[in-house]
Design a protein around this motif. Structure first.
Motif, PDB file in Angstrom:
ATOM      1  N   GLU A  85      20.899  -5.037  28.796  1.00  0.00           N
ATOM      2  CA  GLU A  85      19.525  -5.510  28.975  1.00  0.00           C
ATOM      3  C   GLU A  85      19.287  -6.689  28.036  1.00  0.00           C
ATOM      4  OE1 GLU A  85      17.263  -4.388  31.083  1.00  0.00           O
ATOM      5  OE2 GLU A  85      18.356  -2.666  31.844  1.00  0.00           O
ATOM      6  N   LYS A  86      18.330  -7.550  28.361  1.00  0.00           N
ATOM      7  CA  LYS A  86      18.122  -8.771  27.571  1.00  0.00           C
ATOM      8  C   LYS A  86      17.813  -8.503  26.101  1.00  0.00           C
ATOM      9  CE  LYS A  86      13.250  -9.451  28.538  1.00  0.00           C
ATOM     10  NZ  LYS A  86      12.229 -10.366  28.982  1.00  0.00           N
ATOM     11  N   ASN A  87      17.233  -7.365  25.765  1.00  0.00           N
ATOM     12  CA  ASN A  87      16.898  -7.058  24.372  1.00  0.00           C
ATOM     13  C   ASN A  87      17.944  -6.197  23.673  1.00  0.00           C
ATOM     14  OD1 ASN A  87      14.462  -8.499  24.504  1.00  0.00           O
ATOM     15  ND2 ASN A  87      13.457  -6.757  25.473  1.00  0.00           N
ATOM     16  N   ALA A  88      19.054  -5.945  24.335  1.00  0.00           N
ATOM     17  CA  ALA A  88      20.117  -5.127  23.747  1.00  0.00           C
ATOM     18  C   ALA A  88      20.745  -5.867  22.560  1.00  0.00           C
ATOM     19  CB  ALA A  88      21.184  -4.820  24.792  1.00  0.00           C
ATOM     20  N   PRO A  89      21.308  -5.126  21.620  1.00  0.00           N
ATOM     21  CA  PRO A  89      21.979  -5.793  20.490  1.00  0.00           C
ATOM     22  C   PRO A  89      23.224  -6.555  20.966  1.00  0.00           C
ATOM     23  CG  PRO A  89      22.188  -3.400  20.330  1.00  0.00           C
ATOM     24  CD  PRO A  89      21.318  -3.682  21.508  1.00  0.00           C
ATOM     25  N   ALA A  90      23.644  -7.512  20.164  1.00  0.00           N
ATOM     26  CA  ALA A  90      24.807  -8.347  20.505  1.00  0.00           C
ATOM     27  C   ALA A  90      26.054  -7.513  20.757  1.00  0.00           C
ATOM     28  CB  ALA A  90      25.058  -9.372  19.410  1.00  0.00           C
ATOM     29  N   GLU A  91      26.171  -6.358  20.090  1.00  0.00           N
ATOM     30  CA  GLU A  91      27.353  -5.498  20.263  1.00  0.00           C
ATOM     31  C   GLU A  91      27.471  -4.989  21.702  1.00  0.00           C
ATOM     32  OE1 GLU A  91      26.232  -5.988  16.235  1.00  0.00           O
ATOM     33  OE2 GLU A  91      25.047  -5.003  17.792  1.00  0.00           O
ATOM     34  N   VAL A  92      26.358  -4.781  22.358  1.00  0.00           N
ATOM     35  CA  VAL A  92      26.379  -4.327  23.753  1.00  0.00           C
ATOM     36  C   VAL A  92      26.903  -5.455  24.647  1.00  0.00           C
ATOM     37  CG1 VAL A  92      24.970  -3.445  25.665  1.00  0.00           C
ATOM     38  CG2 VAL A  92      24.525  -2.678  23.332  1.00  0.00           C
ATOM     39  N   PHE A  93      26.503  -6.675  24.358  1.00  0.00           N
ATOM     40  CA  PHE A  93      27.011  -7.817  25.105  1.00  0.00           C
ATOM     41  C   PHE A  93      28.498  -8.032  24.815  1.00  0.00           C
ATOM     42  CE2 PHE A  93      22.491  -8.660  25.316  1.00  0.00           C
ATOM     43  CZ  PHE A  93      22.333  -9.128  26.611  1.00  0.00           C
ATOM     44  N   GLU A  94      28.890  -7.805  23.582  1.00  0.00           N
ATOM     45  CA  GLU A  94      30.300  -7.929  23.196  1.00  0.00           C
ATOM     46  C   GLU A  94      31.172  -6.991  24.030  1.00  0.00           C
ATOM     47  OE1 GLU A  94      32.954  -6.975  19.247  1.00  0.00           O
ATOM     48  OE2 GLU A  94      30.916  -7.725  18.945  1.00  0.00           O
ATOM     49  N   ALA A  95      30.664  -5.802  24.298  1.00  0.00           N
ATOM     50  CA  ALA A  95      31.423  -4.801  25.064  1.00  0.00           C
ATOM     51  C   ALA A  95      31.698  -5.252  26.497  1.00  0.00           C
ATOM     52  CB  ALA A  95      30.681  -3.470  25.068  1.00  0.00           C
ATOM     53  N   GLU A  96      30.869  -6.134  27.035  1.00  0.00           N
ATOM     54  CA  GLU A  96      31.115  -6.603  28.401  1.00  0.00           C
ATOM     55  C   GLU A  96      31.545  -8.066  28.440  1.00  0.00           C
ATOM     56  OE1 GLU A  96      27.763  -7.360  31.200  1.00  0.00           O
ATOM     57  OE2 GLU A  96      26.554  -6.384  29.662  1.00  0.00           O
ATOM     58  N   ALA A  97      31.919  -8.618  27.305  1.00  0.00           N
ATOM     59  CA  ALA A  97      32.331 -10.025  27.244  1.00  0.00           C
ATOM     60  C   ALA A  97      33.536 -10.316  28.140  1.00  0.00           C
ATOM     61  CB  ALA A  97      32.628 -10.423  25.801  1.00  0.00           C
ATOM     62  N   HIS A  98      34.382  -9.332  28.357  1.00  0.00           N
ATOM     63  CA  HIS A  98      35.547  -9.548  29.230  1.00  0.00           C
ATOM     64  C   HIS A  98      35.134  -9.846  30.677  1.00  0.00           C
ATOM     65  CE1 HIS A  98      34.572  -5.322  29.869  1.00  0.00           C
ATOM     66  NE2 HIS A  98      35.254  -5.381  30.998  1.00  0.00           N
ATOM     67  N   LEU A  99      33.887  -9.538  31.034  1.00  0.00           N
ATOM     68  CA  LEU A  99      33.386  -9.796  32.387  1.00  0.00           C
ATOM     69  C   LEU A  99      32.734 -11.171  32.537  1.00  0.00           C
ATOM     70  CD1 LEU A  99      31.668  -6.336  32.994  1.00  0.00           C
ATOM     71  CD2 LEU A  99      33.904  -7.102  33.853  1.00  0.00           C
ATOM     72  N   ARG A 115      37.043 -24.323  24.384  1.00  0.00           N
ATOM     73  CA  ARG A 115      37.803 -23.275  23.714  1.00  0.00           C
ATOM     74  C   ARG A 115      37.204 -21.953  24.141  1.00  0.00           C
ATOM     75  NH1 ARG A 115      37.069 -19.967  19.280  1.00  0.00           N
ATOM     76  NH2 ARG A 115      35.071 -20.927  18.766  1.00  0.00           N
ATOM     77  N   GLU A 116      38.007 -21.131  24.819  1.00  0.00           N
ATOM     78  CA  GLU A 116      37.509 -19.820  25.224  1.00  0.00           C
ATOM     79  C   GLU A 116      37.371 -18.966  23.973  1.00  0.00           C
ATOM     80  OE1 GLU A 116      38.042 -16.498  28.717  1.00  0.00           O
ATOM     81  OE2 GLU A 116      39.538 -18.088  28.509  1.00  0.00           O
ATOM     82  N   ILE A 117      36.263 -18.244  23.878  1.00  0.00           N
ATOM     83  CA  ILE A 117      35.989 -17.492  22.653  1.00  0.00           C
ATOM     84  C   ILE A 117      36.272 -16.006  22.829  1.00  0.00           C
ATOM     85  CG2 ILE A 117      34.350 -19.198  21.798  1.00  0.00           C
ATOM     86  CD1 ILE A 117      32.067 -17.411  22.751  1.00  0.00           C
ATOM     87  N   SER A 118      36.467 -15.341  21.709  1.00  0.00           N
ATOM     88  CA  SER A 118      36.758 -13.911  21.707  1.00  0.00           C
ATOM     89  C   SER A 118      35.506 -13.114  22.069  1.00  0.00           C
ATOM     90  CB  SER A 118      37.228 -13.485  20.314  1.00  0.00           C
ATOM     91  OG  SER A 118      36.148 -13.572  19.396  1.00  0.00           O
ATOM     92  N   ALA A 119      35.711 -11.855  22.406  1.00  0.00           N
ATOM     93  CA  ALA A 119      34.581 -10.972  22.737  1.00  0.00           C
ATOM     94  C   ALA A 119      33.628 -10.863  21.556  1.00  0.00           C
ATOM     95  CB  ALA A 119      35.099  -9.594  23.134  1.00  0.00           C
ATOM     96  N   HIS A 120      34.164 -10.796  20.345  1.00  0.00           N
ATOM     97  CA  HIS A 120      33.319 -10.681  19.152  1.00  0.00           C
ATOM     98  C   HIS A 120      32.423 -11.913  19.007  1.00  0.00           C
ATOM     99  CE1 HIS A 120      31.998  -9.471  15.203  1.00  0.00           C
ATOM    100  NE2 HIS A 120      32.346 -10.655  14.741  1.00  0.00           N
ATOM    101  N   GLU A 121      32.992 -13.094  19.210  1.00  0.00           N
ATOM    102  CA  GLU A 121      32.206 -14.324  19.149  1.00  0.00           C
ATOM    103  C   GLU A 121      31.223 -14.414  20.304  1.00  0.00           C
ATOM    104  OE1 GLU A 121      33.844 -18.529  17.817  1.00  0.00           O
ATOM    105  OE2 GLU A 121      35.401 -17.332  18.792  1.00  0.00           O
ATOM    106  N   ALA A 122      31.635 -13.893  21.461  1.00  0.00           N
ATOM    107  CA  ALA A 122      30.829 -14.033  22.669  1.00  0.00           C
ATOM    108  C   ALA A 122      29.573 -13.169  22.668  1.00  0.00           C
ATOM    109  CB  ALA A 122      31.673 -13.707  23.899  1.00  0.00           C
TER     110      ALA A 122
END
Length: 163
Positions: free
Chosen positions: A136-150, A108-115
């Motif tokens: 960066e590896k220590n960035a908050p999850a929200e930063v990763f969420e912003a690039e989840a589309h990639l 199941r592909e997940i949403s950016a928020h979940e990712a």
């Protein structure tokens, strides 16, 4: 082999080079060597992912890193929408092999928020792929969420009854 693109997200700092994935001449040899190591169980968190080619129907196998986060298992495509991602989307299921044991899963592909949290955990586990992420590896999850589309991410679930 890998093109670099600058990260323009931090205007005050020197831009960090972000690698983009491209299959080079050594790609096939790398996969053969890595696959042998994975089959033997020598690479932590890594499995052989088998999908059916969405056009050919032939099995396609690639080494992938599977992470556990919040008591669930996740499959992440650190290099973007590569062929196995398209095949998994089309089929809705995959097979993972490790130490000569096969396990079938629905995906199941997940949403950016979940990712966001999953990608953050993935980067901590799969250090070799860090250069493909803006965060960066220590960035908050929200930063990763912003690039989840990639970086498409999938939750692994039990196989569907027809599998």
């Amino acid at each position: 082999m890998n093109a670099d693109t600058p990260d323009r997200s931090a205007p005050d700092e020197q831009p960090r080079k972000i690698r983009t994935y491209s299959r080079g001449r050594a790609h096939r040899l790398e996969n053969i060597v890595m696959s042998a190591l994975v089959r033997a169980g020598l690479v932590p968190h890594t499995h052989l992912l088998t999908t059916r080619g969405r056009h050919t129907g032939r099995p396609r196998t690639n080494p992938v890193t599977v992470v556990q986060h919040d008591d669930r298992r996740w499959l992440v495509a650190p290099y973007g929408s590569v062929p196995w991602v398209h095949n998994a989307r089309a089929a809705g299921h995959v097979r993972l092999t490790r130490r000569f044991r096969n396990h079938d899963y629905s995906v199941r592909e997940i949403s950016a928020h979940e990712a966001g949290p999953v990608l953050k955990h993935y980067v901590a586990v799969a250090s070799a792929t860090r250069d493909y992420f803006h965060a960066e590896k220590n960035a908050p999850a929200e930063v990763f969420e912003a690039e989840a589309h990639l970086h498409p991410a999938f939750e692994l679930g039990p196989p569907a009854p027809s599998e």
